[in-house]
Scaffold this active site. Structure first.
Site, mmCIF file in Angstrom:
data_model
loop_
_atom_site.group_PDB
_atom_site.id
_atom_site.type_symbol
_atom_site.label_atom_id
_atom_site.label_comp_id
_atom_site.label_asym_id
_atom_site.label_seq_id
_atom_site.Cartn_x
_atom_site.Cartn_y
_atom_site.Cartn_z
ATOM 1 N N CYS A 187 34.462 39.060 32.270
ATOM 2 C CA CYS A 187 35.356 37.902 32.326
ATOM 3 C C CYS A 187 34.928 36.795 31.365
ATOM 4 O O CYS A 187 35.684 35.856 31.127
ATOM 5 C CB CYS A 187 35.429 37.352 33.743
ATOM 6 S SG CYS A 187 35.721 38.634 34.968
ATOM 7 N N LYS A 224 42.456 30.391 39.060
ATOM 8 C CA LYS A 224 43.212 30.537 40.307
ATOM 9 C C LYS A 224 44.709 30.457 40.089
ATOM 10 O O LYS A 224 45.468 31.320 40.525
ATOM 11 C CB LYS A 224 42.722 29.463 41.303
ATOM 12 C CG LYS A 224 43.551 29.250 42.548
ATOM 13 C CD LYS A 224 43.435 30.405 43.544
ATOM 14 C CE LYS A 224 44.456 31.465 43.376
ATOM 15 N NZ LYS A 224 45.666 31.397 44.132
ATOM 16 N N HIS A 229 44.168 34.847 35.306
ATOM 17 C CA HIS A 229 42.899 35.334 34.781
ATOM 18 C C HIS A 229 43.065 36.669 34.063
ATOM 19 O O HIS A 229 42.705 37.716 34.590
ATOM 20 C CB HIS A 229 41.894 35.446 35.928
ATOM 21 C CG HIS A 229 40.509 35.846 35.509
ATOM 22 N ND1 HIS A 229 40.014 35.632 34.233
ATOM 23 C CD2 HIS A 229 39.510 36.452 36.199
ATOM 24 C CE1 HIS A 229 38.773 36.100 34.175
ATOM 25 N NE2 HIS A 229 38.448 36.614 35.337
ATOM 26 N N CYS A 280 41.922 33.920 45.674
ATOM 27 C CA CYS A 280 41.701 34.821 44.536
ATOM 28 C C CYS A 280 42.530 34.417 43.332
ATOM 29 O O CYS A 280 43.678 33.997 43.460
ATOM 30 C CB CYS A 280 42.115 36.241 44.905
ATOM 31 S SG CYS A 280 41.301 36.910 46.353
HETATM 32 C C1 LIG Z 1 44.387 39.207 45.569
HETATM 33 C C2 LIG Z 1 44.887 40.512 44.989
HETATM 34 C C3 LIG Z 1 44.240 41.684 45.694
HETATM 35 C C4 LIG Z 1 46.408 40.595 45.110
HETATM 36 O O1 LIG Z 1 46.826 41.820 44.591
HETATM 37 P P1 LIG Z 1 48.201 41.952 43.807
HETATM 38 O O2 LIG Z 1 48.377 43.375 43.407
HETATM 39 O O3 LIG Z 1 48.227 40.955 42.733
HETATM 40 O O4 LIG Z 1 49.209 41.553 44.915
HETATM 41 P P2 LIG Z 1 50.735 41.900 44.959
HETATM 42 O O5 LIG Z 1 51.202 42.392 43.647
HETATM 43 O O6 LIG Z 1 50.926 42.757 46.151
HETATM 44 O O7 LIG Z 1 51.335 40.454 45.165
HETATM 45 C C5 LIG Z 1 51.933 40.025 46.346
HETATM 46 C C6 LIG Z 1 52.468 38.609 46.146
HETATM 47 O O8 LIG Z 1 51.378 37.682 46.097
HETATM 48 C C7 LIG Z 1 51.379 36.982 44.851
HETATM 49 N N1 LIG Z 1 50.010 36.948 44.414
HETATM 50 C C8 LIG Z 1 49.275 37.964 43.953
HETATM 51 N N2 LIG Z 1 48.038 37.575 43.702
HETATM 52 C C9 LIG Z 1 47.985 36.265 43.989
HETATM 53 C C10 LIG Z 1 46.957 35.321 43.924
HETATM 54 N N3 LIG Z 1 45.762 35.671 43.483
HETATM 55 N N4 LIG Z 1 47.230 34.060 44.294
HETATM 56 C C11 LIG Z 1 48.460 33.718 44.726
HETATM 57 N N5 LIG Z 1 49.476 34.596 44.824
HETATM 58 C C12 LIG Z 1 49.233 35.853 44.465
HETATM 59 C C13 LIG Z 1 52.229 37.814 43.935
HETATM 60 O O9 LIG Z 1 52.837 36.998 42.963
HETATM 61 C C14 LIG Z 1 53.228 38.396 44.870
HETATM 62 O O10 LIG Z 1 54.208 37.428 45.147
HETATM 63 P P3 LIG Z 1 55.746 37.814 45.226
HETATM 64 O O11 LIG Z 1 55.826 38.841 46.322
HETATM 65 O O12 LIG Z 1 56.400 36.521 45.525
HETATM 66 O O13 LIG Z 1 56.060 38.367 43.875
HETATM 67 C C15 LIG Z 1 44.544 40.597 43.487
HETATM 68 O O14 LIG Z 1 45.241 39.577 42.820
HETATM 69 C C16 LIG Z 1 43.080 40.483 43.200
HETATM 70 O O15 LIG Z 1 42.290 41.379 43.491
HETATM 71 N N6 LIG Z 1 42.648 39.389 42.543
HETATM 72 C C17 LIG Z 1 41.305 39.261 42.089
HETATM 73 C C18 LIG Z 1 41.186 39.769 40.677
HETATM 74 C C19 LIG Z 1 39.758 39.873 40.236
HETATM 75 O O16 LIG Z 1 38.911 40.399 40.916
HETATM 76 N N7 LIG Z 1 39.477 39.359 39.048
HETATM 77 C C20 LIG Z 1 38.152 39.374 38.492
HETATM 78 C C21 LIG Z 1 37.474 38.150 38.957
HETATM 79 S S1 LIG Z 1 35.923 37.876 38.172
#
Ligand SMILES: CC(C)(COP(=O)(O)OP(=O)(O)OC[C@H]1O[C@@H](n2cnc3c(N)ncnc32)[C@H](O)[C@@H]1OP(=O)(O)O)[C@@H](O)C(=O)NCCC(=O)NCCS
Ligand SMILES: [Zn+2]
Lengths: 136, 384
Positions: free
Chosen positions: B83, B328, B332, B206
């Site tokens: 990252c 956030k 990212h 997240c």
């Molecule tokens: C939190 C997490 C598991 C969600 O998974 P995802 O596949 O994005 O979730 P979905 O596609 O099922 O999204 C469901 C809904 O939540 C929203 N959403 C997804 N991630 C979100 C987040 N982080 N914050 C706010 N809303 C979020 C989507 O827009 C979607 O909304 P909608 O239904 O209105 O379109 C994923 O974003 C994640 O693992 N994030 C961390 C990433 C990471 O580890 N990065 C490296 C860091 S060093």
């Protein structure tokens, strides 16, 4: 090769074979006292070469925990489950997963856990104390 | 070392891209060059970051980018540091320019991952951790940061409401940023009602999976007598590393790479912490912003959790943190994030930040973490 330059301890393959097939958890103890299972040639804490291979007990207490609802891909049929950082009796920390934990209220920092053999790659633990009271 | 500037910086809207990473990378690169008033022909080097390019079946993307920019003869290479990839690339650019090896260097970071489903993306991201000793034991990225949050709350009493305050603040900032993935405010109640991902971290703790691209143009002051925009003087560019696995580190609640990179940066820059007017810090998870503010030395250990809730780090607070919305809310796209932090500093210092403009924008810090803290970059910038 003399003592000073001999590559420390086992290979990653030996580590995996050890926990998966021989019920033996390989790790190292450094001259500075640092204990770990993570593969290395020199100690990451003091930079010295005097690592000794040790068999880790696999017993210890939970130092940090999370219950993952969104699983790692290989664990897709096991979610939710706990991922824990375990402080070993002999010092040092290792990590692993505990199946069947549905929420953080089912686990606590300080809980006694023990490494158990598993049907799958990775270290699996079993909870040995059920409440902070009997954790001692 | 000669005085070195960020002469231009640009990014696209993070979120879901219809085009490939390489197209987005080239477009933001050209925009950054135009903002700087630097023709592509003047570049001596292009440094690209695209940690998960393999998700698009593409490696060695630098020459493709340079070809698209009409400069196939310019050398390029890729920098990967999870990252913190593009801040590591910026550090390399700084070294090249400050050291006199190049007059102008282009840094481009981009990522396209939105075509992967949640599990596949989670698996890609987990490759940034230690596969054998963390990921194979069940850890996801949110899970690893969740253990930090769990240990931090055990040690300092950090509460869900304090984590939530970081999310609420960063969403409020993101709502004012046209580049942000999420441009909507959330309430603490929405935060608390959002589903658990890895306890104690909920969905709104997240960062999302985002596509995106960002670019930064680094030049020697003497190479640009008439800059097209107000340049950022790079006062310090410092990096540090740490043990890869969280559990092998001495502390479970602090990232020592952040502490060491920050100390080195402040020392090199000759700047005091109290002179810094705003920060872009690595808030891949809410707990990461709290820990960053402690490790960067702006709050004592255990004291930063209050700063979100009491307004200290709000856009109009004493020390604005992540006015862009942070990872956030802004999103990212792994390899674009470090460069995007610099885009925010560039837009703030050029008064281009619209309704998210901070009151004072003369001295700023960016902080970008690779994986769970095994890599870290800290940059200090000031206006001329
Ligand atoms: C939190 C997490 C598991 C969600 O998974 P995802 O596949 O994005 O979730 P979905 O596609 O099922 O999204 C469901 C809904 O939540 C929203 N959403 C997804 N991630 C979100 C987040 N982080 N914050 C706010 N809303 C979020 C989507 O827009 C979607 O909304 P909608 O239904 O209105 O379109 C994923 O974003 C994640 O693992 N994030 C961390 C990433 C990471 O580890 N990065 C490296 C860091 S060093
Ligand atoms: Zn040692």
């Amino acid at each position: 090769m003399n003592e000073e330059t001999a590559p420390a301890v086992h290979s990653i393959a030996a580590y995996v074979h050890g926990y998966a097939e021989e019920k033996r958890l390989l790790g190292f103890r450094s001259g500075c006292g640092f204990v770990s299972a993570t593969w290395g040639l020199l100690c990451p804490r003091c930079g010295k070469r005097d690592l000794k291979e040790v068999t880790l007990s696999g017993r210890g207490r939970v130092a940090a925990l999370t219950v993952q609802t969104v699983p790692a891909e290989e664990f897709v049929n096991d979610a939710p489950y706990a991922y824990v950082v375990v402080e070993l009796e002999e010092g040092g920390r290792i990590t692993g997963w505990i199946p069947g934990v549905r929420g953080p209220e089912e686990l606590f920092i300080g809980a006694a856990v023990a490494w158990v053999s598993s049907y799958r790659p990775g270290l699996q633990f079993e909870l040995r104390s059920s409440s902070p009271e009997d954790a001692g | 070392m000669r005085e070195t500037w960020v002469a231009g910086a640009a990014m696209n809207r993070f979120g879901k891209m219809a085009e490939t990473g390489r197209e987005a990378g080239a477009r933001v690169a050209l925009e950054a060059l135009d903002r700087a008033g630097v023709e592509p022909k003047r570049l001596g080097l292009t440094i690209v970051s695209n940690a998960f390019g393999i998700a698009e079946h593409q490696a060695h993307v630098g020459p493709l980018l340079n070809t698209a920019l009409g400069i196939p003869e310019v050398p390029s290479f890729t920098v990967e540091s999870a990252c913190s990839s593009s801040s590591a690339a910026l550090h390399e650019a700084f070294v090249h320019v400050a050291g006199g090896f190049s007059e102008a260097v282009l840094v481009v970071g981009f990522e396209k991952l939105s075509h992967l489903d949640t599990l596949a993306a989670t698996s890609y991201f987990a490759t940034g951790a230690d596969y054998t000793f963390e990921s194979q034991n069940g850890a996801t990225f949110p899970g690893l940061y969740a253990t930090i949050a769990n240990a931090h709350s055990q040690k300092y009493g950090t509460t869900p409401e304090q984590l939530g305050a970081v999310a609420v603040k960063n969403h409020a900032n993101g709502a004012r940023n046209p580049h942000a993935h999420f441009q909507k405010e959330i309430s603490l109640a929405t935060y608390l009602a959002s589903p658990m991902v890895a306890s104690p971290l909920r969905l709104y703790d997240c960062c999302p999976f985002s596509d995106g691209a960002a670019a930064v143009v680094v030049v020697a002051r003497e190479a640009l007598p008439r800059p097209a925009a107000e340049p950022l003087v790079i006062r310090a560019s410092a990096r540090a590393g740490d043990i890869g696995d969280i559990h092998d580190r001495e502390s479970l609640t602090s990232l020592s790479a952040t502490r060491r990179a920050a100390d080195a940066a402040f020392q090199r820059a000759g700047i005091e912490r109290r002179e810094v007017q705003f920060l872009e810090v690595h808030d891949c998870f809410t707990i990461a912003e709290i820990v960053a503010l402690e490790d960067l030395g702006f709050f004592p250990a255990g004291a930063a959790a209050k700063a979100g809730a009491d307004g200290t780090t709000a856009r109009d607070g004493r020390l604005p943190v992540n006015p862009s919305g942070g990872l956030k809310a802004k999103g990212h796209p792994v390899s674009a994030s470090g460069a995007a932090q610099v885009v925010e500093v560039f837009e703030q210092m050029n008064a281009l930040a619209g309704t998210r403009q901070v009151p004072h924008a003369e001295v700023a810090l960016t902080h970008n973490v690779g994986a769970t803290g095994s890599s870290c970059s800290v940059h200090l910038f000031s206006r001329r």
